[in-house]
Design a protein around this motif. Structure first.
Motif, PDB file in Angstrom:
ATOM      1  N   LEU A  85      10.962 -11.149 -14.827  1.00  7.68           N
ATOM      2  CA  LEU A  85      11.424  -9.882 -15.066  1.00  7.68           C
ATOM      3  C   LEU A  85      11.736  -9.667 -16.622  1.00  7.68           C
ATOM      4  CD1 LEU A  85      13.871  -9.972 -11.693  1.00  7.68           C
ATOM      5  CD2 LEU A  85      11.694  -8.909 -12.117  1.00  7.68           C
ATOM      6  N   THR A  86      11.477  -8.443 -16.990  1.00  9.80           N
ATOM      7  CA  THR A  86      11.887  -8.063 -18.257  1.00  9.80           C
ATOM      8  C   THR A  86      12.418  -6.919 -18.466  1.00  9.80           C
ATOM      9  OG1 THR A  86       9.682  -7.522 -18.932  1.00  9.80           O
ATOM     10  CG2 THR A  86      10.027  -9.879 -19.306  1.00  9.80           C
ATOM     11  N   ARG A  87      13.350  -6.500 -19.454  1.00 13.07           N
ATOM     12  CA  ARG A  87      13.840  -5.252 -19.689  1.00 13.07           C
ATOM     13  C   ARG A  87      13.929  -5.060 -21.287  1.00 13.07           C
ATOM     14  NH1 ARG A  87      19.519  -2.625 -17.403  1.00 13.07           N
ATOM     15  NH2 ARG A  87      19.179  -0.559 -18.786  1.00 13.07           N
ATOM     16  N   ALA A  88      13.049  -4.044 -21.768  1.00 11.98           N
ATOM     17  CA  ALA A  88      13.046  -3.910 -23.383  1.00 11.98           C
ATOM     18  C   ALA A  88      14.317  -3.295 -23.651  1.00 11.98           C
ATOM     19  CB  ALA A  88      11.876  -2.937 -23.718  1.00 11.98           C
ATOM     20  N   LEU A  89      14.452  -3.705 -25.046  1.00 10.41           N
ATOM     21  CA  LEU A  89      15.573  -3.026 -25.596  1.00 10.41           C
ATOM     22  C   LEU A  89      15.749  -1.270 -25.663  1.00 10.41           C
ATOM     23  CD1 LEU A  89      18.227  -3.652 -27.396  1.00 10.41           C
ATOM     24  CD2 LEU A  89      16.859  -3.285 -29.365  1.00 10.41           C
ATOM     25  N   ASN A  90      16.869  -0.916 -25.276  1.00 16.84           N
ATOM     26  CA  ASN A  90      16.953   0.541 -25.132  1.00 16.84           C
ATOM     27  C   ASN A  90      16.049   1.062 -23.933  1.00 16.84           C
ATOM     28  OD1 ASN A  90      18.660   0.669 -27.318  1.00 16.84           O
ATOM     29  ND2 ASN A  90      17.119   0.866 -28.673  1.00 16.84           N
ATOM     30  N   SER A  91      15.607   0.428 -23.034  1.00 17.42           N
ATOM     31  CA  SER A  91      14.761   0.629 -21.833  1.00 17.42           C
ATOM     32  C   SER A  91      15.553   0.796 -20.689  1.00 17.42           C
ATOM     33  CB  SER A  91      13.432  -0.013 -21.814  1.00 17.42           C
ATOM     34  OG  SER A  91      12.887   0.265 -20.627  1.00 17.42           O
ATOM     35  N   SER A  92      15.280   1.741 -19.670  1.00 20.23           N
ATOM     36  CA  SER A  92      16.080   2.106 -18.463  1.00 20.23           C
ATOM     37  C   SER A  92      15.384   1.421 -17.225  1.00 20.23           C
ATOM     38  CB  SER A  92      16.436   3.633 -18.242  1.00 20.23           C
ATOM     39  OG  SER A  92      15.183   4.160 -18.188  1.00 20.23           O
ATOM     40  N   PRO A 195      11.985   3.392 -28.568  1.00 21.08           N
ATOM     41  CA  PRO A 195      11.823   4.385 -27.571  1.00 21.08           C
ATOM     42  C   PRO A 195      12.091   5.650 -28.084  1.00 21.08           C
ATOM     43  CG  PRO A 195      13.235   2.673 -26.598  1.00 21.08           C
ATOM     44  CD  PRO A 195      13.057   2.255 -28.236  1.00 21.08           C
ATOM     45  N   PHE A 196      11.194   6.829 -27.481  1.00 27.81           N
ATOM     46  CA  PHE A 196      11.475   8.103 -27.645  1.00 27.81           C
ATOM     47  C   PHE A 196      12.188   8.606 -26.950  1.00 27.81           C
ATOM     48  CE2 PHE A 196       9.509  12.419 -27.681  1.00 27.81           C
ATOM     49  CZ  PHE A 196       9.729  12.752 -28.962  1.00 27.81           C
ATOM     50  N   LYS A 197      13.321   9.212 -27.305  1.00 28.73           N
ATOM     51  CA  LYS A 197      14.445   9.866 -26.208  1.00 28.73           C
ATOM     52  C   LYS A 197      14.691  11.360 -26.926  1.00 28.73           C
ATOM     53  CE  LYS A 197      15.243   5.943 -24.078  1.00 28.73           C
ATOM     54  NZ  LYS A 197      14.924   5.959 -22.668  1.00 28.73           N
ATOM     55  N   HIS A 198      13.741  11.899 -27.712  1.00 29.74           N
ATOM     56  CA  HIS A 198      14.049  13.410 -28.046  1.00 29.74           C
ATOM     57  C   HIS A 198      13.988  14.195 -26.820  1.00 29.74           C
ATOM     58  CE1 HIS A 198      14.132  16.892 -30.681  1.00 29.74           C
ATOM     59  NE2 HIS A 198      13.953  16.241 -31.716  1.00 29.74           N
ATOM     60  N   PRO A 199      15.116  15.112 -26.750  1.00 28.47           N
ATOM     61  CA  PRO A 199      15.223  15.946 -25.676  1.00 28.47           C
ATOM     62  C   PRO A 199      14.493  17.448 -25.747  1.00 28.47           C
ATOM     63  CG  PRO A 199      17.274  16.098 -26.992  1.00 28.47           C
ATOM     64  CD  PRO A 199      16.364  15.267 -27.552  1.00 28.47           C
ATOM     65  N   SER A 200      13.986  17.510 -26.776  1.00 25.49           N
ATOM     66  CA  SER A 200      13.270  19.058 -26.967  1.00 25.49           C
ATOM     67  C   SER A 200      12.154  19.051 -26.104  1.00 25.49           C
ATOM     68  CB  SER A 200      12.742  18.932 -28.420  1.00 25.49           C
ATOM     69  OG  SER A 200      12.073  20.322 -28.634  1.00 25.49           O
ATOM     70  N   THR A 201      12.217  20.353 -25.427  1.00 27.97           N
ATOM     71  CA  THR A 201      11.069  20.856 -24.650  1.00 27.97           C
ATOM     72  C   THR A 201      10.579  22.199 -24.873  1.00 27.97           C
ATOM     73  OG1 THR A 201      12.560  21.668 -22.838  1.00 27.97           O
ATOM     74  CG2 THR A 201      12.051  19.431 -22.707  1.00 27.97           C
ATOM     75  N   PHE A 202       9.516  22.573 -24.443  1.00 31.51           N
ATOM     76  CA  PHE A 202       9.127  24.184 -24.523  1.00 31.51           C
ATOM     77  C   PHE A 202      10.252  25.295 -24.061  1.00 31.51           C
ATOM     78  CE2 PHE A 202       4.990  22.355 -25.317  1.00 31.51           C
ATOM     79  CZ  PHE A 202       4.576  23.073 -26.430  1.00 31.51           C
ATOM     80  N   ASP A 203      10.914  24.750 -22.946  1.00 29.53           N
ATOM     81  CA  ASP A 203      12.010  25.478 -22.445  1.00 29.53           C
ATOM     82  C   ASP A 203      13.132  25.838 -23.524  1.00 29.53           C
ATOM     83  OD1 ASP A 203      10.631  25.892 -19.889  1.00 29.53           O
ATOM     84  OD2 ASP A 203      11.552  24.098 -19.024  1.00 29.53           O
ATOM     85  N   THR A 204      13.411  24.771 -24.090  1.00 29.88           N
ATOM     86  CA  THR A 204      14.540  25.136 -25.234  1.00 29.88           C
ATOM     87  C   THR A 204      13.986  25.145 -26.620  1.00 29.88           C
ATOM     88  OG1 THR A 204      14.238  22.432 -25.589  1.00 29.88           O
ATOM     89  CG2 THR A 204      15.787  23.237 -24.069  1.00 29.88           C
ATOM     90  N   LEU A 205      12.737  25.324 -26.812  1.00 26.27           N
ATOM     91  CA  LEU A 205      12.162  25.674 -28.221  1.00 26.27           C
ATOM     92  C   LEU A 205      12.586  26.872 -28.441  1.00 26.27           C
ATOM     93  CD1 LEU A 205      10.507  24.334 -30.459  1.00 26.27           C
ATOM     94  CD2 LEU A 205       8.521  24.849 -29.468  1.00 26.27           C
ATOM     95  N   ALA A 206      12.910  27.448 -29.466  1.00 19.48           N
ATOM     96  CA  ALA A 206      13.120  28.610 -29.986  1.00 19.48           C
ATOM     97  C   ALA A 206      12.115  29.488 -30.637  1.00 19.48           C
ATOM     98  CB  ALA A 206      14.512  28.790 -31.097  1.00 19.48           C
ATOM     99  N   MET A 207      11.201  30.082 -29.858  1.00 16.06           N
ATOM    100  CA  MET A 207      10.180  30.541 -30.447  1.00 16.06           C
ATOM    101  C   MET A 207       9.749  31.832 -29.185  1.00 16.06           C
ATOM    102  SD  MET A 207       6.133  28.715 -30.485  1.00 16.06           S
ATOM    103  CE  MET A 207       6.493  27.857 -32.152  1.00 16.06           C
ATOM    104  N   ASP A 208       8.920  32.692 -29.737  1.00 10.90           N
ATOM    105  CA  ASP A 208       8.537  33.777 -28.923  1.00 10.90           C
ATOM    106  C   ASP A 208       7.569  33.150 -27.656  1.00 10.90           C
ATOM    107  OD1 ASP A 208       5.938  35.944 -28.271  1.00 10.90           O
ATOM    108  OD2 ASP A 208       7.687  36.916 -28.710  1.00 10.90           O
TER     109      ASP A 208
END
Length: 512
Positions: A85-92, A195-208
């Motif tokens: 059993l392993t669990r990486a750092l900052n992994s859920s 780990p990549f935890k950036h919350p940006s999505t196309f729903d929150t992106l300020a664009m036309d």
């Protein structure tokens, strides 16, 4: 009792004599050849065949090994008696796996197969061009000979598909960066990851919204059209150029792309890459389903304004250091960096760019006019995305993100005034977001503060003479003009290459 020990000692003496006689009659070479012969003879009559899947294949990581490891880590397939059993750092998530030299039985379409995880110590090497792991890892697959065609044709493909599915759903996405100075880690990898935890999505992106939908459709068409790329003989990759003023959301766009496709991100720092060979090795170590990013490419290394350099120095030879660097800067001026323009072009669209599949290249810049036209053509940067100042549709997205407001929660007169003034100022989504963040506890105050900030910026632009009223059609027209200028052939009198000298002349006149 004494007679018993005497007989036992005599027996040991006889065995020692027989062993010595056997070594004389059958030397080690003959015994090894005999053992090899009997193994082959046994394999002829055996009903099983074996396949070894090693972790490293030459200089590359074996993709099948990674897929098998990921497949075996799923709770549905693991049924061994001894698990790790392993669990990486900052992994859920917790990862299951076979312990060293342990095995278990898997079933596919009614056929049973045996997997064994083989871990051995690697022999010490006195000299090596690249560091190797201390342990040699691999999987051994044992199947019946009569099931060989089924396993090789279907089972391994099933494992690859299952591993991709597990990777998309459960495995944390990673953000990679190349190691400082081109150094390698303990396993011989030139990339370091978090780990990549950036919350940006196309729903929150300020664009036309229409522009966002166009980008999302293009991304999905790329991810789902492997057969199209194979049929047309094209490498399964695509390039995007994000350009525009600072603070317009270029980095957020990259994060939204990664979250939308569930891809890893490789953030390539060109200033840490010494030469073209090292650049190719970095590309070889990137995985499929990934986005390779070079941010602010116009500031990373000097690869621009080739015409100015050639005209100022007369006839040049290819073997001159300045010509090979593509920019007029010698190899020592950038701390030993000798990446050439040709090397960067081959990185994005040459033979080496085909060493992986389902890969996206993204370049960002604040000054597209500084880039060499060769970097921008289709096949390298297939889609040019202009990140403009905040428009009215983008502003409404920001109000919904930070305050939870939409057009139904705001007064019609206020919305009308907001729509009129936002096209008179040049405020980036980052500037507007800062105003909303500071007053997020009081929504009405945030709205009034935003309107005041827009009016202040409009008055400042009017005073300085920089006021420009733009609607969406004007922005699209400017973008089309920019593209037409870039697509024009770079001849001696081209407007693209003469932009910088004219700007310098204007700066000199201002100084006078």
């Amino acid at each position: 009792m004494k007679e018993y020990w005497t007989s036992f000692a005599s027996l040991l003496g006889v065995l020692a004599f027989c062993q010595s006689l056997l070594q004389l009659i059958f030397p080690p070479e003959l015994r090894f050849a005999s053992l090899k012969f009997f193994n082959r003879l046994f394999s002829l009559f055996s009903s099983y065949c074996y396949f070894d899947i090693t972790e490293i294949d030459g200089v590359n990581t074996n993709e099948l090994y990674n897929a098998v490891q990921l497949y075996l880590s799923s709770s549905d397939s693991i049924n061994g008696s001894r698990l790790s059993l392993t669990r990486a750092l900052n992994s859920s998530s917790i990862t299951f796996g076979l312990s060293n030299n342990d095995c278990f039985v898997d079933t596919f379409d009614g056929v049973s197969v045996l997997w064994e995880h083989v871990v051995t110590q690697r022999q010490t090497q006195t000299f090596s061009w690249r560091p190797m792991p201390e342990e040699k890892r691999g999987f051994t697959l044992r199947i019946r000979k009569r099931d060989k065609s089924l396993i090789l044709d279907s089972y391994l493909d099933y494992i690859m598909e299952k591993a991709n599915e597990i990777r998309r759903k459960n495995q944390d996405r990673l953000l990679y960066t190349n190691s400082r100075g081109g150094s390698l880690d303990s396993r011989g990898h030139p990339w370091e990851s978090v780990p990549f935890k950036h919350p940006s999505t196309f729903d929150t992106l300020a664009m036309d919204p229409l522009k966002k939908q166009e980008i999302m459709n293009d991304l999905m068409d790329f991810a789902n059209d492997q057969s199209f790329y194979q049929k047309t003989g094209r490498a399964w990759k695509r390039g995007y150029l994000l350009y525009g003023p600072p603070g317009t959301g270029k980095s957020s766009m990259i994060a939204a792309m990664a979250n939308y496709l569930s891809y890893d991100i490789y953030d390539l720092e060109l200033t840490e890459v010494h030469n073209n060979s090292e650049l190719r090795k970095l590309l070889m170590k990137t995985s499929s389903k990934s986005i390779v990013v070079i941010e602010d490419i116009d500031c990373s290394i000097n690869l621009t304004n080739r015409k100015k350099n050639s005209s100022s120095t007369g006839t040049r030879n290819y073997y001159d250091p300045e010509m090979r660097c593509g920019s007029g800067s010698g190899p020592g001026e950038d701390g030993g960096n000798s990446i050439t323009l040709s090397g960067l072009l081959n990185f994005t669209d040459g033979l080496w760019s085909c060493c992986g599949s389902e890969r996206i290249f993204v370049f960002t810049t604040n000054h597209i006019e500084k880039l060499d036209p060769a970097l921008l053509r289709c096949g390298r940067m297939d889609m040019h995305i202009f990140m403009s100042y905040c428009s009215y549709p983008a502003l409404m997205i920001l109000l919904k993100n930070y305050l939870g407001f939409d057009e139904n929660n705001l007064d019609a007169e206020f919305l009308k005034e907001l729509a009129e003034i936002v096209n008179k100022v040049e405020m980036t989504p980052a500037d507007i977001s800062e105003v909303l963040i500071k007053n997020r506890c009081s929504k009405q105050k945030a709205v009034s503060e935003l309107l005041g900030a827009l009016k202040t910026r409009a008055a400042r632009n009017l005073t300085s003479g920089n006021l420009r009223v733009k609607n969406s059609e004007d922005i699209m027209e400017d973008e089309e003009q920019e593209k037409r200028a870039l697509e024009s052939p770079p001849n001696e009198g081209s407007e693209f290459e003469e932009t910088c000298p004219r700007q310098e002349d204007q700066d000199e006149e201002k100084m006078k």
